[in-house]
Motif scaffolding. Structure first.
Motif, PDB file in Angstrom:
ATOM      1  N   ALA A   1     -59.659   5.133  49.203  1.00 26.24           N
ATOM      2  CA  ALA A   1     -60.777   6.077  49.246  1.00 26.24           C
ATOM      3  C   ALA A   1     -60.619   7.158  50.305  1.00 26.24           C
ATOM      4  N   ASN A   2     -59.887   6.862  51.368  1.00 29.86           N
ATOM      5  CA  ASN A   2     -59.741   7.843  52.458  1.00 29.86           C
ATOM      6  C   ASN A   2     -58.356   8.475  52.502  1.00 29.86           C
ATOM      7  N   LEU A   3     -57.629   8.442  51.387  1.00 34.89           N
ATOM      8  CA  LEU A   3     -56.239   8.901  51.381  1.00 34.89           C
ATOM      9  C   LEU A   3     -56.106  10.338  51.889  1.00 34.89           C
ATOM     10  N   ASN A   4     -57.047  11.209  51.529  1.00 33.39           N
ATOM     11  CA  ASN A   4     -56.959  12.616  51.931  1.00 33.39           C
ATOM     12  C   ASN A   4     -57.159  12.822  53.429  1.00 33.39           C
ATOM     13  N   SER A   5     -57.659  11.787  54.117  1.00 31.81           N
ATOM     14  CA  SER A   5     -57.869  11.880  55.569  1.00 31.81           C
ATOM     15  C   SER A   5     -56.703  11.302  56.359  1.00 31.81           C
ATOM     16  N   THR A   6     -55.630  10.908  55.653  1.00 27.54           N
ATOM     17  CA  THR A   6     -54.492  10.269  56.300  1.00 27.54           C
ATOM     18  C   THR A   6     -53.234  11.116  56.127  1.00 27.54           C
ATOM     19  N   LYS A   7     -52.142  10.664  56.731  1.00 28.35           N
ATOM     20  CA  LYS A   7     -50.858  11.343  56.593  1.00 28.35           C
ATOM     21  C   LYS A   7     -50.123  10.937  55.322  1.00 28.35           C
TER      22      LYS A   7
ATOM     23  N   CYS B   1     -66.863  11.087  57.831  1.00 31.01           N
ATOM     24  CA  CYS B   1     -67.438  10.166  56.859  1.00 31.01           C
ATOM     25  C   CYS B   1     -66.596  10.153  55.582  1.00 31.01           C
ATOM     26  N   VAL B   2     -66.298   8.962  55.081  1.00 25.49           N
ATOM     27  CA  VAL B   2     -65.525   8.815  53.840  1.00 25.49           C
ATOM     28  C   VAL B   2     -66.518   8.811  52.687  1.00 25.49           C
ATOM     29  N   THR B   3     -66.670   9.950  52.033  1.00 22.88           N
ATOM     30  CA  THR B   3     -67.692  10.102  51.007  1.00 22.88           C
ATOM     31  C   THR B   3     -67.314   9.436  49.686  1.00 22.88           C
ATOM     32  N   GLN B   4     -66.039   9.070  49.521  1.00 25.03           N
ATOM     33  CA  GLN B   4     -65.600   8.409  48.281  1.00 25.03           C
ATOM     34  C   GLN B   4     -65.883   6.907  48.313  1.00 25.03           C
ATOM     35  N   ALA B   5     -66.482   6.405  49.399  1.00 29.64           N
ATOM     36  CA  ALA B   5     -66.835   4.997  49.529  1.00 29.64           C
ATOM     37  C   ALA B   5     -68.349   4.861  49.606  1.00 29.64           C
ATOM     38  N   PRO B   6     -68.878   3.666  49.296  1.00 24.99           N
ATOM     39  CA  PRO B   6     -70.320   3.455  49.493  1.00 24.99           C
ATOM     40  C   PRO B   6     -70.687   3.643  50.963  1.00 24.99           C
ATOM     41  N   PRO B   7     -71.971   3.824  51.256  1.00 24.63           N
ATOM     42  CA  PRO B   7     -72.375   3.956  52.653  1.00 24.63           C
ATOM     43  C   PRO B   7     -72.066   2.687  53.447  1.00 24.63           C
ATOM     44  N   THR B   8     -71.591   2.806  54.651  1.00 22.00           N
ATOM     45  CA  THR B   8     -71.128   4.018  55.305  1.00 22.00           C
ATOM     46  C   THR B   8     -69.787   3.722  55.966  1.00 22.00           C
ATOM     47  N   VAL B   9     -68.836   4.631  55.793  1.00 22.76           N
ATOM     48  CA  VAL B   9     -67.519   4.504  56.420  1.00 22.76           C
ATOM     49  C   VAL B   9     -67.217   5.772  57.201  1.00 22.76           C
ATOM     50  N   TYR B  10     -66.815   5.594  58.461  1.00 22.48           N
ATOM     51  CA  TYR B  10     -66.244   6.701  59.239  1.00 22.48           C
ATOM     52  C   TYR B  10     -64.794   6.340  59.539  1.00 22.48           C
ATOM     53  N   TYR B  11     -63.908   7.283  59.277  1.00 24.58           N
ATOM     54  CA  TYR B  11     -62.484   7.065  59.568  1.00 24.58           C
ATOM     55  C   TYR B  11     -61.992   8.205  60.447  1.00 24.58           C
ATOM     56  N   VAL B  12     -61.589   7.880  61.675  1.00 20.45           N
ATOM     57  CA  VAL B  12     -61.158   8.881  62.646  1.00 20.45           C
ATOM     58  C   VAL B  12     -59.670   8.680  62.930  1.00 20.45           C
ATOM     59  N   PRO B  13     -58.773   9.501  62.367  1.00 18.51           N
ATOM     60  CA  PRO B  13     -57.346   9.382  62.683  1.00 18.51           C
ATOM     61  C   PRO B  13     -57.072   9.859  64.104  1.00 18.51           C
ATOM     62  N   GLU B  14     -56.038   9.283  64.702  1.00 22.13           N
ATOM     63  CA  GLU B  14     -55.623   9.666  66.061  1.00 22.13           C
ATOM     64  C   GLU B  14     -56.797   9.621  67.046  1.00 22.13           C
TER      65      GLU B  14
ATOM     66  N   MET C   1     -71.391  -1.096  53.318  1.00 26.82           N
ATOM     67  CA  MET C   1     -69.981  -1.453  53.512  1.00 26.82           C
ATOM     68  C   MET C   1     -69.820  -2.588  54.520  1.00 26.82           C
ATOM     69  N   TYR C   2     -70.837  -2.825  55.305  1.00 25.70           N
ATOM     70  CA  TYR C   2     -70.819  -3.972  56.216  1.00 25.70           C
ATOM     71  C   TYR C   2     -71.597  -5.153  55.635  1.00 25.70           C
ATOM     72  N   THR C   3     -72.787  -4.891  55.112  1.00 22.52           N
ATOM     73  CA  THR C   3     -73.680  -5.982  54.739  1.00 22.52           C
ATOM     74  C   THR C   3     -73.456  -6.524  53.328  1.00 22.52           C
ATOM     75  N   ARG C   4     -72.930  -5.697  52.416  1.00 17.12           N
ATOM     76  CA  ARG C   4     -72.817  -6.123  51.016  1.00 17.12           C
ATOM     77  C   ARG C   4     -71.406  -6.553  50.625  1.00 17.12           C
ATOM     78  N   TYR C   5     -70.416  -5.757  50.967  1.00 19.79           N
ATOM     79  CA  TYR C   5     -69.080  -5.967  50.430  1.00 19.79           C
ATOM     80  C   TYR C   5     -68.216  -6.829  51.348  1.00 19.79           C
ATOM     81  N   LEU C   6     -67.326  -7.598  50.734  1.00 19.89           N
ATOM     82  CA  LEU C   6     -66.345  -8.387  51.484  1.00 19.89           C
ATOM     83  C   LEU C   6     -65.125  -7.524  51.771  1.00 19.89           C
ATOM     84  N   HIS C   7     -64.423  -7.832  52.858  1.00 20.22           N
ATOM     85  CA  HIS C   7     -63.190  -7.101  53.162  1.00 20.22           C
ATOM     86  C   HIS C   7     -62.086  -8.087  53.509  1.00 20.22           C
ATOM     87  N   GLY C   8     -60.853  -7.703  53.203  1.00 20.68           N
ATOM     88  CA  GLY C   8     -59.712  -8.571  53.451  1.00 20.68           C
ATOM     89  C   GLY C   8     -58.425  -7.769  53.471  1.00 20.68           C
ATOM     90  N   ILE C   9     -57.340  -8.449  53.837  1.00 18.83           N
ATOM     91  CA  ILE C   9     -56.005  -7.837  53.890  1.00 18.83           C
ATOM     92  C   ILE C   9     -55.063  -8.724  53.084  1.00 18.83           C
TER      93      ILE C   9
END
Length: 238
Positions: free
Chosen positions: A198-204, A17-30, A177-185
């Motif tokens: 927000a998830n920098l510490n979980s990455t390389k 779980c990415v605790t530095q983001a609003p509910p709820t984000v899971y980031y699983v590397p590899e 994070m799904y229902t309220r906020y917009l996402h884009g690239i």
């Protein structure tokens, strides 16, 4: 295709779980292996040319049917996608329901997508497996409709945070994070790591790194609750 290299359950996901983001984000590397990544890329680019739809800024393949307010006319997913819809469904990401729809998006360097929401046709969870390249996924506050707000509501002023999505990773967005906020690239050729990732510490990656983009394939795996059975439709027409 090679069997998935890991088996997760919902309790195990808690540590991703990415605790530095609003509910709820899971980031699983590899989440998948390099061999699985290559096998999936081979399947994507072996698909018939007619499966590709060219849009502004990207092209995509639609698998499982076309979501519609009256119901998605369900189509059987190919085996190479079913392997991963099953794996993700076993995480209980869709509340015990089974993933039945996959969008395959191709983004070349410099391509992106405007801030948007996925809408009410899907179960309020989106899961994404990334292949080939990293990207920064940016999140924004929605436009405020309050007539008393007089300041310009630009993308910059509404920006909330970013998530670094690496190759072979799994990203799960639920709740706000799904229902309220917009996402884009953003349409960039590289991604700069800042304190807003927000998830920098979980990455390389590390703060200040500038990562060049290459072609990225995303498998966006979701559950469409309202489904129309083709056999039933044909039966009614008799």
């Amino acid at each position: 295709m090679e069997e998935p290299n890991k088996c997760f359950s919902l309790p195990v996901l808690g540590r991703y779980c990415v605790t530095q983001a609003p509910p709820t984000v899971y980031y699983v590397p590899e989440f998948i292996s390099e061999a699985e990544e290559q096998a999936l890329l081979k399947q994507v680019y072996s698909a018939p040319k007619c499966k590709w739809t060219q849009l502004s800024g990207r092209r995509l393949q639609n698998w499982g049917g076309l979501p519609h307010p009256k119901g998605m006319l369900a189509e059987k997913l190919p085996e190479w996608l079913e392997t991963y819809t099953e794996k993700i469904s076993l995480l209980s990401a869709f509340g015990g329901r089974h993933a039945n729809h996959v969008l395959v998006n191709e983004y070349k360097p410099g391509e992106g997508i405007m801030p948007h929401e996925d809408g009410p046709l899907y179960f309020p969870t989106v899961t994404t497996i990334s292949l080939g390249s990293q990207v920064l996924l940016d999140f924004y506050q929605p436009v405020c409709r309050d007539s008393e707000v007089t300041t310009p509501q630009t993308e910059e002023s509404r920006y909330l945070l970013s998530l670094l999505v690496e190759p072979r990773s799994l990203l799960i967005l639920q709740d706000e994070m799904y229902t309220r906020y917009l996402h884009g690239i953003q349409e960039m050729t590289d991604d700069t790591m800042t304190e807003c990732v927000a998830n920098l510490n979980s990455t390389k990656a590390r703060l200040g790194h500038i990562l060049p983009r290459s072609t990225r394939i995303s498998l966006t795996i979701r559950h469409v609750p309202k489904v129309v059975n083709a056999a039933l439709l044909l039966g009614r027409k008799k």
